[in-house]
Design a protein around this motif. Structure first.
Motif, PDB file in Angstrom:
ATOM      1  N   ASN A 104       0.764  -1.149  -0.072  1.00 17.56           N
ATOM      2  CA  ASN A 104      -0.130   0.045   0.009  1.00 17.56           C
ATOM      3  C   ASN A 104       0.818   1.293  -0.044  1.00 17.56           C
ATOM      4  OD1 ASN A 104      -2.613  -1.043   0.134  1.00 17.56           O
ATOM      5  ND2 ASN A 104      -2.326  -1.508   2.096  1.00 17.56           N
ATOM      6  N   GLU A 272      -7.953   4.732   7.497  1.00 16.49           N
ATOM      7  CA  GLU A 272      -7.994   5.144   6.183  1.00 16.49           C
ATOM      8  C   GLU A 272      -9.240   5.022   5.533  1.00 16.49           C
ATOM      9  OE1 GLU A 272      -5.061   2.977   3.726  1.00 16.49           O
ATOM     10  OE2 GLU A 272      -3.427   3.833   5.006  1.00 16.49           O
ATOM     11  N   PHE A 293      -8.460   9.585   7.954  1.00 16.79           N
ATOM     12  CA  PHE A 293      -9.650   9.803   7.085  1.00 16.79           C
ATOM     13  C   PHE A 293     -10.038  11.108   7.251  1.00 16.79           C
ATOM     14  CE2 PHE A 293     -14.038   9.594   6.660  1.00 16.79           C
ATOM     15  CZ  PHE A 293     -14.314   9.388   5.257  1.00 16.79           C
TER      16      PHE A 293
ATOM     17  N   ASP B  92      -3.208  11.209 -10.418  1.00 16.57           N
ATOM     18  CA  ASP B  92      -2.276  12.082 -11.228  1.00 16.57           C
ATOM     19  C   ASP B  92      -1.660  10.956 -12.352  1.00 16.57           C
ATOM     20  OD1 ASP B  92      -0.306  10.776  -9.637  1.00 16.57           O
ATOM     21  OD2 ASP B  92       0.325  12.673  -8.754  1.00 16.57           O
ATOM     22  N   LEU B  94       1.312   9.580 -12.056  1.00 20.56           N
ATOM     23  CA  LEU B  94       1.779   8.749 -11.333  1.00 20.56           C
ATOM     24  C   LEU B  94       0.998   7.672 -10.544  1.00 20.56           C
ATOM     25  CD1 LEU B  94       4.221  10.962  -9.592  1.00 20.56           C
ATOM     26  CD2 LEU B  94       4.808   9.530 -11.568  1.00 20.56           C
ATOM     27  N   ARG B  96      -1.570   8.248  -8.486  1.00 19.74           N
ATOM     28  CA  ARG B  96      -1.927   8.744  -7.022  1.00 19.74           C
ATOM     29  C   ARG B  96      -3.288   9.305  -7.056  1.00 19.74           C
ATOM     30  NH1 ARG B  96       4.358  10.587  -5.940  1.00 19.74           N
ATOM     31  NH2 ARG B  96       5.278   8.459  -5.766  1.00 19.74           N
ATOM     32  N   VAL B  98      -5.696  12.049  -6.228  1.00 16.85           N
ATOM     33  CA  VAL B  98      -5.747  13.460  -6.085  1.00 16.85           C
ATOM     34  C   VAL B  98      -6.877  13.934  -5.518  1.00 16.85           C
ATOM     35  CG1 VAL B  98      -3.380  14.011  -7.316  1.00 16.85           C
ATOM     36  CG2 VAL B  98      -5.596  14.207  -8.485  1.00 16.85           C
ATOM     37  N   GLN B 103     -15.185  13.092   0.345  1.00 13.51           N
ATOM     38  CA  GLN B 103     -14.843  13.090   1.608  1.00 13.51           C
ATOM     39  C   GLN B 103     -13.660  14.263   1.782  1.00 13.51           C
ATOM     40  OE1 GLN B 103     -13.526   8.754   1.328  1.00 13.51           O
ATOM     41  NE2 GLN B 103     -11.235   9.504   1.994  1.00 13.51           N
ATOM     42  N   GLU B 104     -13.162  14.759   2.495  1.00 12.45           N
ATOM     43  CA  GLU B 104     -12.219  15.760   2.716  1.00 12.45           C
ATOM     44  C   GLU B 104     -10.703  15.524   2.788  1.00 12.45           C
ATOM     45  OE1 GLU B 104     -13.147  18.583   5.795  1.00 12.45           O
ATOM     46  OE2 GLU B 104     -15.139  18.819   5.503  1.00 12.45           O
ATOM     47  N   THR B 105     -10.525  14.259   2.624  1.00 17.56           N
ATOM     48  CA  THR B 105      -9.104  13.772   2.589  1.00 17.56           C
ATOM     49  C   THR B 105      -9.061  12.753   1.629  1.00 17.56           C
ATOM     50  OG1 THR B 105      -9.591  12.041   4.245  1.00 17.56           O
ATOM     51  CG2 THR B 105      -8.622  14.148   5.154  1.00 17.56           C
ATOM     52  N   ILE B 106      -7.744  12.239   1.251  1.00 11.44           N
ATOM     53  CA  ILE B 106      -7.502  11.103   0.375  1.00 11.44           C
ATOM     54  C   ILE B 106      -6.883  10.212   0.968  1.00 11.44           C
ATOM     55  CG2 ILE B 106      -6.066  10.691  -1.566  1.00 11.44           C
ATOM     56  CD1 ILE B 106      -6.539  13.645  -2.364  1.00 11.44           C
ATOM     57  N   ASN B 107      -7.486   8.874   0.899  1.00 12.35           N
ATOM     58  CA  ASN B 107      -6.901   7.734   1.393  1.00 12.35           C
ATOM     59  C   ASN B 107      -5.550   7.221   0.873  1.00 12.35           C
ATOM     60  OD1 ASN B 107      -6.162   4.963   1.747  1.00 12.35           O
ATOM     61  ND2 ASN B 107      -8.498   4.490   2.183  1.00 12.35           N
ATOM     62  N   PRO B 108      -4.399   7.357   1.901  1.00 13.86           N
ATOM     63  CA  PRO B 108      -3.175   7.575   1.184  1.00 13.86           C
ATOM     64  C   PRO B 108      -2.832   6.236   0.665  1.00 13.86           C
ATOM     65  CG  PRO B 108      -3.209   6.926   3.537  1.00 13.86           C
ATOM     66  CD  PRO B 108      -4.563   7.544   3.312  1.00 13.86           C
ATOM     67  N   SER B 109      -3.570   4.982   0.715  1.00 10.43           N
ATOM     68  CA  SER B 109      -3.431   3.639  -0.180  1.00 10.43           C
ATOM     69  C   SER B 109      -4.040   3.858  -1.396  1.00 10.43           C
ATOM     70  CB  SER B 109      -3.968   2.577   0.707  1.00 10.43           C
ATOM     71  OG  SER B 109      -3.370   2.336   1.908  1.00 10.43           O
ATOM     72  N   ALA B 110      -4.864   4.807  -1.713  1.00 10.35           N
ATOM     73  CA  ALA B 110      -5.433   4.739  -2.891  1.00 10.35           C
ATOM     74  C   ALA B 110      -4.531   5.116  -4.172  1.00 10.35           C
ATOM     75  CB  ALA B 110      -6.622   5.840  -2.953  1.00 10.35           C
ATOM     76  N   THR B 111      -4.020   4.100  -4.915  1.00  7.22           N
ATOM     77  CA  THR B 111      -2.986   4.429  -5.989  1.00  7.22           C
ATOM     78  C   THR B 111      -3.518   3.336  -6.997  1.00  7.22           C
ATOM     79  OG1 THR B 111      -1.446   2.833  -5.128  1.00  7.22           O
ATOM     80  CG2 THR B 111      -1.144   5.155  -4.721  1.00  7.22           C
ATOM     81  N   ARG B 374      -4.817  -2.646  -6.502  1.00  3.48           N
ATOM     82  CA  ARG B 374      -4.452  -1.503  -5.454  1.00  3.48           C
ATOM     83  C   ARG B 374      -3.066  -1.454  -5.073  1.00  3.48           C
ATOM     84  NH1 ARG B 374      -8.573  -2.155  -0.177  1.00  3.48           N
ATOM     85  NH2 ARG B 374     -10.254  -2.139  -1.466  1.00  3.48           N
ATOM     86  N   ALA B 377       1.994   3.228  -8.548  1.00  5.17           N
ATOM     87  CA  ALA B 377       2.939   4.424  -8.522  1.00  5.17           C
ATOM     88  C   ALA B 377       4.253   4.117  -9.058  1.00  5.17           C
ATOM     89  CB  ALA B 377       2.695   5.367  -7.159  1.00  5.17           C
TER      90      ALA B 377
END
Lengths: 326, 377
Positions: A104, A272, A293, B92, B94, B96, B98, B103-111, B374, B377
């Motif tokens: 991940n 997350e 999150f 983007d 790469l 990733r 963006v 939701q107000e944030t981005i799940n860091p695993s979402a690539t 899942r 990058a």
């Protein structure tokens, strides 16, 4: 090559264990079905806590080329939920259930420059990236911060391997890292990969946002294992369901509610995805948001929380949270 | 030396060759990749291909992190992004995330996986293997494609056969006598001797046919340069294979006895048949080809005529290759056997097998069919 994240559960045998820093034990495993472990990968594995099987995630520090030897390093936290205690009792020859390397937190090759940032045991997710970037001769700096040298795993190895590409900050030597100064020094074309305590990562993310740097260039991984406060026992109530449960120090709110028989929705269990969100109706104490999150604004609202990682801490009176679930 | 030699290999000639992953493959002609995303399966991996605002080609896995909807059905957004057509998640170049609507944030695993891309020789090349090894210097040499000293054009064949069957076809041109009898075939092809040489990454097969009648294709080309030409020619075919699947064939004829074998080609016409074969699946291939020439560079008429002419010739190969693959699949109990004329193709096979071994994959195995999700990058 890009690896699959479909979990392939298998048995792994403990090959060796070694204490490598204060509270940190290196555990080398021989999985039954070896698979290449790229930088950024972790293993999910089953630990036993109070006789119950629980899933935990640990970063792969290093591995053989074929993945037939995989090294983890586990910090036995004073506030462990039980996983690290169980991991520390493993001995050579023990067998456990693990997945193949899961990804991940992939390292991208070809960025103009990199900053790798490790706080404490967060080095376990970052060390392999430093070694991979050194191998392809990329332009990178590893910033490694810790409380004391004796608590910083792999410090000497990395210093020897990386030379002037590693920068050390040690609290008890008075060289504590300034997050603001660090983020200020980052050029706009730098990619950052970080892993460390949530206080550090929150601070970096905040400075990053303040500087208006592209959010997708800040890569990080969290297993939701650390917070702003030490974990405390607290009470959770769900009036609609007539449930009142005590969340002990060593269990998450999600686990405690599951134990109490509540049919909870969840997915990632590391703060997350937001699926385990609960709505806060009333609160005695403070919320220790440990997820990534919610935005800062949402966290300050104290109206919702990710019950898989976030906790409630007391502010004078015993901590109690009354919630609604989905 | 013998200590380090690999154990003697048994002689198997794979009917379905797995493809190396640590290699550059052509994903598309440069003109095919635009701001409108397109889908193409390369080396068994579905890709979404598009260009950023500043014209850079991008290759992402063609499946959104969230529910695996094809990104190729989405649209480009912003400077370098692509938006999933289903729930609007934006990545983007790469891979990733963006933007995550709702939701107000981005799940860091979402690539989603993003693959190294190099644009060279009028093609967009992608690398699907270990990205740490993706050295642009490993792009096979096809410099005639965009050299000012050469002119020409080509097309793509969607060949319903394993990529190695196309390589076999190009490494042994004696088939021209039988498959292409009306254009470039002649019996001297199988009568003439050839010389095969190789190194770690390349194979060369050289054949000269001296003092022969030019077949129709070459007579036409000679007359384009030397109006009214008639007579005997010296004909050459010098096949250059570069791993894993690029074959550039130096072809031509010159007036007989004017010194072409010794290096003076001034009394002849010279072309380069550019071929690069990209595995799509283990039984289908994207076969990118072009015919380049180094005379009458300014004649679009000749460019078009040659492209159409070669297209006709290669159509004959396509029919044969598809029929061959069908026969292979219909006759699973039978093996391949080899002839002396297969030397070039067999060296290409051996080089590919060593690439597979270096990737920890045995050429004996069926091609890896991993599932991808899942990561990236």
């Amino acid at each position: 090559m890009v690896a699959s994240n479909i979990e392939v559960w298998q048995r792994a045998t403990v090959v060796s264990v070694e204490d490598i820093a204060t509270g940190i034990r290196r555990i080398v495993l021989a999985p039954e079905k070896p698979a290449k472990a790229d930088p950024g990968t972790h293993l999910d594995l089953m630990v036993t806590i109070d006789g119950r099987p629980e899933k935990r995630s640990y970063s792969i520090v290093d591995a053989s080329a074929t993945g037939d030897r995989v090294a983890l390093s586990v910090f036995r936290t004073p506030t462990s939920r039980g996983g690290s205690i169980w991991m520390h009792q493993l001995a050579p020859g023990d067998v456990l259930e693990v997945t193949q390397p899961l990804q991940n937190f992939p390292l991208r090759y070809g960025a103009p420059r990199y900053l790798l940032l490790a706080g404490g045991v967060g080095i376990t997710a970052i060390a392999a990236m430093a070694r991979a970037l050194a191998k392809v001769n990329a332009d990178f700096t590893l910033v490694y911060a810790g409380r004391s040298r004796s608590a910083m795993a792999y410090l000497r190895d990395l210093e020897a391997e990386l030379g002037d590409r590693i920068r050390i900050h040690v609290d008890d030597e008075g060289t504590t890292m300034s997050v603001a100064a660090l983020v200020e020094s980052i050029s706009a074309d730098t990619e950052v990969y970080m892993c460390g305590p949530i206080r550090l990562m929150d601070a970096v993310r905040r400075s990053w946002g303040d500087r208006g740097l592209p959010p997708q260039q800040l890569r990080y991984e969290t297993f939701g294992a650390s917070g702003w406060f030490d974990p405390e026992e607290f009470t959770v109530r769900i009036p609609k369901l007539g449930v009142e449960a005590v969340v002990p120090k060593g269990r998450s709110m999600l686990e405690a509610l599951e134990d109490a028989g509540v049919d909870m929705m969840f997915d990632c269990r590391r703060g997350e995805c937001g699926l385990c969100e609960v709505r806060v109706q009333s609160l005695t104490g403070n919320i220790d948001h440990r997820d990534v999150f919610y935005s800062d604004r949402q966290k300050e609202d104290r109206a919702k929380m990710c019950c898989c990682v976030s906790r409630v801490v007391s502010a004078g009176a015993p901590a109690v949270v009354t919630i609604e679930t989905s | 030396m013998t200590d380090t030699m690999p154990a003697r290999q048994t002689s198997t000639t794979h009917k379905v060759m797995p493809h190396p992953l640590n290699a550059w493959y052509v994903a598309a002609w440069d003109h095919e990749v635009t701001r409108k995303p397109m889908a193409r399966r390369i080396a068994d991996r579905p890709l979404a291909l598009y260009r950023t605002e500043d014209g850079r080609a991008v290759a992402l896995a063609d499946a959104c992190w969230h529910r695996l909807a094809p990104l190729s059905m989405g649209k480009v957004v912003g400077r370098d992004g692509i938006q999933c057509p289903y729930h609007g998640i934006v990545y983007d170049s790469l891979g990733r995330c963006v933007s995550m609507p709702a939701q107000e944030t981005i799940n860091p695993s979402a690539t989603v996986p993003s693959f190294p891309v190099v644009e060279r020789y009028r093609y967009v090349w992608v690398w699907l293997g270990d990205p740490a090894l993706a050295d642009p210097a490993l792009v096979p040499d096809m410099h005639q494609m965009d050299s000012p000293e050469w002119a020409g054009d080509g097309l793509t064949i969607h060949a319903k056969c394993n990529f190695q069957l196309v390589l076999d076809n190009l490494m042994d041109l004696t088939h021209e006598e039988f498959v292409h009898s009306s254009t470039i075939g002649q019996e001297e092809l199988s009568e003439s001797d050839f010389v095969t040489t190789h190194d770690d990454r390349t194979v060369k097969v050289e054949r000269w046919m001296l003092n022969i009648d030019p077949p129709p294709f070459w007579l036409k080309n000679m007359r384009d340069k030397f109006p009214g030409f008639s007579g005997k020619v010296d004909r050459w075919q010098i096949i250059h294979f570069e791993a894993p699947s690029t074959i550039c064939i130096d072809v031509g004829v010159a007036m007989a006895g004017t010194g072409a074998p010794e290096g003076d080609r001034s009394q002849g016409v010279n072309g380069y048949v550019m071929n690069t074969i990209t595995p799509e699946t283990d039984r289908t291939s994207h076969y990118f080809w072009a015919f380049m020439r180094n005379y009458r560079l300014d004649s679009q008429l000749i460019t078009t005529q040659l492209r159409q002419g070669v297209n006709g010739v290669f159509g004959e190969d396509e029919v044969m290759l598809e029929a061959q693959q069908a026969a292979i699949d219909a006759n699973p109990d039978y093996e391949f056997y080899n002839l002396n004329i297969d030397a070039g193709g067999m060296w290409a096979r051996r080089i590919i097998e060593r690439m597979l071994e270096a990737e920890g994959r045995s050429a004996r195995m069926a091609p890896a069919a991993p599932t991808f999700r899942r990561t990236g990058a």
